[in-house]
Design a protein around this motif. Structure first.
Motif, PDB file in Angstrom:
ATOM      1  N   MET A 113      21.050  20.296 -22.645  1.00  0.00           N
ATOM      2  CA  MET A 113      22.021  19.342 -23.182  1.00  0.00           C
ATOM      3  C   MET A 113      23.458  19.820 -22.948  1.00  0.00           C
ATOM      4  O   MET A 113      24.344  19.034 -22.625  1.00  0.00           O
ATOM      5  CB  MET A 113      21.775  19.151 -24.680  1.00  0.00           C
ATOM      6  CG  MET A 113      20.439  18.495 -25.026  1.00  0.00           C
ATOM      7  SD  MET A 113      20.195  16.882 -24.242  1.00  0.00           S
ATOM      8  CE  MET A 113      19.149  17.313 -22.843  1.00  0.00           C
ATOM      9  N   SER A 140      29.959  17.928 -27.252  1.00  0.00           N
ATOM     10  CA  SER A 140      29.309  16.673 -26.849  1.00  0.00           C
ATOM     11  C   SER A 140      29.760  15.527 -27.735  1.00  0.00           C
ATOM     12  O   SER A 140      30.039  14.416 -27.254  1.00  0.00           O
ATOM     13  CB  SER A 140      27.787  16.820 -26.920  1.00  0.00           C
ATOM     14  OG  SER A 140      27.326  17.800 -26.019  1.00  0.00           O
ATOM     15  N   ALA A 147      20.505   8.485 -17.014  1.00  0.00           N
ATOM     16  CA  ALA A 147      20.651   8.259 -18.454  1.00  0.00           C
ATOM     17  C   ALA A 147      21.958   7.546 -18.753  1.00  0.00           C
ATOM     18  O   ALA A 147      22.004   6.626 -19.597  1.00  0.00           O
ATOM     19  CB  ALA A 147      20.593   9.588 -19.196  1.00  0.00           C
ATOM     20  N   GLU A 148      23.019   7.938 -18.070  1.00  0.00           N
ATOM     21  CA  GLU A 148      24.301   7.271 -18.275  1.00  0.00           C
ATOM     22  C   GLU A 148      24.229   5.805 -17.858  1.00  0.00           C
ATOM     23  O   GLU A 148      24.760   4.920 -18.543  1.00  0.00           O
ATOM     24  CB  GLU A 148      25.393   7.988 -17.470  1.00  0.00           C
ATOM     25  CG  GLU A 148      26.774   7.380 -17.623  1.00  0.00           C
ATOM     26  CD  GLU A 148      27.827   8.088 -16.781  1.00  0.00           C
ATOM     27  OE1 GLU A 148      29.011   7.702 -16.864  1.00  0.00           O
ATOM     28  OE2 GLU A 148      27.452   9.036 -16.044  1.00  0.00           O
ATOM     29  N   VAL A 189      21.951   3.902 -20.747  1.00  0.00           N
ATOM     30  CA  VAL A 189      22.415   3.727 -22.129  1.00  0.00           C
ATOM     31  C   VAL A 189      23.927   3.833 -22.276  1.00  0.00           C
ATOM     32  O   VAL A 189      24.453   3.592 -23.371  1.00  0.00           O
ATOM     33  CB  VAL A 189      21.735   4.747 -23.074  1.00  0.00           C
ATOM     34  CG1 VAL A 189      20.228   4.617 -23.015  1.00  0.00           C
ATOM     35  CG2 VAL A 189      22.161   6.187 -22.739  1.00  0.00           C
ATOM     36  N   ALA A 241      26.683   7.014 -25.388  1.00  0.00           N
ATOM     37  CA  ALA A 241      25.374   7.157 -26.026  1.00  0.00           C
ATOM     38  C   ALA A 241      24.637   8.376 -25.500  1.00  0.00           C
ATOM     39  O   ALA A 241      23.972   9.101 -26.264  1.00  0.00           O
ATOM     40  CB  ALA A 241      24.542   5.897 -25.797  1.00  0.00           C
ATOM     41  N   ALA A 242      24.751   8.640 -24.190  1.00  0.00           N
ATOM     42  CA  ALA A 242      24.087   9.818 -23.622  1.00  0.00           C
ATOM     43  C   ALA A 242      24.644  11.097 -24.225  1.00  0.00           C
ATOM     44  O   ALA A 242      23.897  12.046 -24.512  1.00  0.00           O
ATOM     45  CB  ALA A 242      24.256   9.828 -22.098  1.00  0.00           C
ATOM     46  N   TRP A 261      26.027  11.345 -27.248  1.00  0.00           N
ATOM     47  CA  TRP A 261      25.525  11.433 -28.626  1.00  0.00           C
ATOM     48  C   TRP A 261      24.093  11.946 -28.643  1.00  0.00           C
ATOM     49  O   TRP A 261      23.714  12.697 -29.554  1.00  0.00           O
ATOM     50  CB  TRP A 261      25.624  10.074 -29.317  1.00  0.00           C
ATOM     51  CG  TRP A 261      26.992   9.736 -29.816  1.00  0.00           C
ATOM     52  CD1 TRP A 261      27.767   8.675 -29.460  1.00  0.00           C
ATOM     53  CD2 TRP A 261      27.765  10.464 -30.777  1.00  0.00           C
ATOM     54  NE1 TRP A 261      28.968   8.693 -30.117  1.00  0.00           N
ATOM     55  CE2 TRP A 261      28.993   9.784 -30.941  1.00  0.00           C
ATOM     56  CE3 TRP A 261      27.539  11.636 -31.512  1.00  0.00           C
ATOM     57  CZ2 TRP A 261      29.987  10.228 -31.813  1.00  0.00           C
ATOM     58  CZ3 TRP A 261      28.535  12.073 -32.384  1.00  0.00           C
ATOM     59  CH2 TRP A 261      29.735  11.381 -32.525  1.00  0.00           C
ATOM     60  N   TRP A 262      23.300  11.563 -27.670  1.00  0.00           N
ATOM     61  CA  TRP A 262      21.943  12.099 -27.564  1.00  0.00           C
ATOM     62  C   TRP A 262      21.977  13.607 -27.321  1.00  0.00           C
ATOM     63  O   TRP A 262      21.174  14.359 -27.889  1.00  0.00           O
ATOM     64  CB  TRP A 262      21.182  11.399 -26.438  1.00  0.00           C
ATOM     65  CG  TRP A 262      20.464  10.167 -26.885  1.00  0.00           C
ATOM     66  CD1 TRP A 262      20.848   8.869 -26.701  1.00  0.00           C
ATOM     67  CD2 TRP A 262      19.233  10.123 -27.607  1.00  0.00           C
ATOM     68  NE1 TRP A 262      19.939   8.011 -27.261  1.00  0.00           N
ATOM     69  CE2 TRP A 262      18.929   8.748 -27.832  1.00  0.00           C
ATOM     70  CE3 TRP A 262      18.361  11.081 -28.091  1.00  0.00           C
ATOM     71  CZ2 TRP A 262      17.787   8.339 -28.518  1.00  0.00           C
ATOM     72  CZ3 TRP A 262      17.221  10.670 -28.766  1.00  0.00           C
ATOM     73  CH2 TRP A 262      16.940   9.320 -28.982  1.00  0.00           C
ATOM     74  N   CYS A 263      22.895  14.069 -26.471  1.00  0.00           N
ATOM     75  CA  CYS A 263      23.035  15.516 -26.244  1.00  0.00           C
ATOM     76  C   CYS A 263      23.332  16.244 -27.548  1.00  0.00           C
ATOM     77  O   CYS A 263      22.720  17.275 -27.864  1.00  0.00           O
ATOM     78  CB  CYS A 263      24.147  15.792 -25.227  1.00  0.00           C
ATOM     79  SG  CYS A 263      23.761  15.300 -23.525  1.00  0.00           S
ATOM     80  N   GLY A 293      22.838  15.096 -30.668  1.00  0.00           N
ATOM     81  CA  GLY A 293      21.759  14.925 -31.626  1.00  0.00           C
ATOM     82  C   GLY A 293      20.554  15.788 -31.337  1.00  0.00           C
ATOM     83  O   GLY A 293      19.953  16.374 -32.259  1.00  0.00           O
ATOM     84  N   LEU A 294      20.175  15.916 -30.065  1.00  0.00           N
ATOM     85  CA  LEU A 294      19.019  16.746 -29.719  1.00  0.00           C
ATOM     86  C   LEU A 294      19.306  18.224 -29.970  1.00  0.00           C
ATOM     87  O   LEU A 294      18.415  18.980 -30.360  1.00  0.00           O
ATOM     88  CB  LEU A 294      18.634  16.504 -28.259  1.00  0.00           C
ATOM     89  CG  LEU A 294      17.987  15.138 -27.968  1.00  0.00           C
ATOM     90  CD1 LEU A 294      17.818  14.938 -26.464  1.00  0.00           C
ATOM     91  CD2 LEU A 294      16.632  15.024 -28.674  1.00  0.00           C
TER      92      LEU A 294
END
Length: 433
Positions: A239, A303, A371-372, A375, A379-380, A382-384, A386-387
């Protein structure tokens, strides 16, 4: 007389091996950071594009992943300093050939990929041996301070090398910068040839390389805290690289003013590295893994700042805190390995650590673009973030991560024990093995 004066200028715990390892790491960091920039510009000057630069980088990463486990087993079968010197020699020769081709104006993409792959192969054998050698060079009482100072020195050299490398590429061209890197590997290899391994007990021959790998795997999987954190970092590292290497420059271009502000953010990250290393020279947390793991949560801050996107001042603050936290974790992690892993298995365990930590990075960089597109960039990112947070929270559920504590004197079950003296200090009664 000269050696006595030199010894008096360094801490009592910084023995000969530690000093040589640190000096060699500074030299190679100075050369290698500039060489990374030079390699990219060499590809572009040869008529390549961004995709070709990515192919050369991939050619270096692939053998690093493929050969890490074998490198760890070899480093625990043979004297580690010989493995390190041989790897440095391979890196020296491959970089020298790369430099000659670039200076002659005849470098082709496939040649640059092959030479980069040789460099990655050398790194795969070098890294486990080097980490095992460093871990065996100090005692448990001084491990945290020693690792912090080592990381501070190598980080400072990396920063200087990147700055000098970029300037030298512009002034004298990428070929000469690659030649300097080859010379740096030669000098570092010469220093590492003088490492003293007399304190390490002779290796007991195993039944073969596969048996050694299986033994290392058993050592790795028998410690829940060890494999849990490596699994965590297989995701966290992926990430971080996706956010910083793929999305970060695009956010800087579109919202922050371009390369200048992004460079400032990276400089603040490096300043955080230095501050974290300095902090860990004076702080030795008793629950080292708990403290280190808690410091992984701030890894998500850059991120999140890029996802907003936040103003450059906020991003710089996030990068500084993240850089500081990474150093706290890194020193805490190495201190735990030093205390808990038998000396004769250090390189194999280090290889599994490295393998797990980098295995998903190529996948993450390859999937970052799709991914970009699917979404959106925000958003990508935020996923980085969040994970990263989710993986870290999951690891905190592991009791051994929360409860592993430092001991005043290290006693490791298995083939290795550390006595009260420095592993490589002149005249010390203590030893590893």
């Amino acid at each position: 007389m000269t050696s006595a004066r030199t010894a008096s200028r360094r801490p009592a715990w910084a023995g000969r091996n530690y000093t040589l390892l640190t000096a060699a790491a500074v030299i190679t960091s100075l050369g290698s950071q500039g060489a990374l920039i030079a390699a990219a510009f060499a590809v572009l000057e040869a008529g390549g594009d961004g995709g070709d630069v990515g192919l050369v980088a991939f050619a270096r990463t692939l053998p690093l992943v493929l050969f890490l486990l074998i490198g760890g087993a070899v480093a625990d079968r043979l004297p580690r300093h010989r493995v390190m010197v041989a790897a440095n020699a391979l890196n020296c020769l491959s970089q020298a050939a790369f430099a000659v081709l670039v200076l002659a104006g005849e470098a082709q993409l496939w040649q640059m990929m092959v030479l980069s792959a040789l460099g990655g192969t050398g790194q795969a054998f070098f890294s486990p041996a080097a980490e095992g050698m460093l871990l065996s060079s100090v005692t448990s009482e001084q491990a945290g301070r020693a690792f912090a100072m080592f990381r501070m020195a190598s980080t400072g050299a990396s920063l200087t090398g990147a700055a000098l490398g970029g300037a030298l590429v512009a002034v004298i061209g990428p070929g000469w910068v690659l030649a300097v890197d080859a010379a740096a590997f030669a000098l570092a290899g010469a220093l590492r040839a003088f490492l003293d391994v007399s304190h390490i007990a002779p290796r007991t021959p195993g039944t073969g390389l596969l048996a050694d790998l299986r033994e290392g795997w058993r050592e790795f999987t028998s410690r829940t805290w060890l494999w849990a954190i490596v699994v965590q970092f297989s995701l966290v590292n992926a990430m971080i690289v996706a956010a910083d290497a793929v999305y970060g420059p695009q956010v800087a271009r579109d919202h922050l003013g371009g390369a200048g502000p992004w460079g400032l953010a990276l400089a603040l990250y490096a300043a955080g590295n230095a501050a974290g290393a300095l902090l860990m020279t004076r702080w030795r947390p008793r629950r080292t893994l708990l403290v280190g793991t808690l410091c992984v949560f701030p890894f998500a801050l850059p991120s999140a700042a890029l996802a907003v996107p936040a103003p450059i001042a906020v991003l710089c603050a996030a990068m500084f805190v993240s850089g500081l936290s990474i150093e706290v974790f890194g020193v805490s992690w190495m201190t735990a390995l030093h205390q808990e892993i038998p000396e004769d298995k250090l390189s194999r365990v280090s290889a599994y650590d490295w393998f797990g930590s980098v295995s998903m990075v190529p996948i993450a960089t390859a999937l970052a673009g799709p991914a970009e597109a699917a979404v959106g960039r925000s958003a990508a990112l935020w996923w980085c973030a969040g994970l990263t947070v989710a993986a870290t929270a999951a690891v905190l559920c592991v009791r051994d991560v929360r409860n592993l504590t430092l001991r005043s004197k290290q006693v490791v079950k298995g083939a290795a024990e550390v006595g009260p003296g420095s592993a490589d200090a002149e005249g010390s009664a203590g030893r590893l093995g």
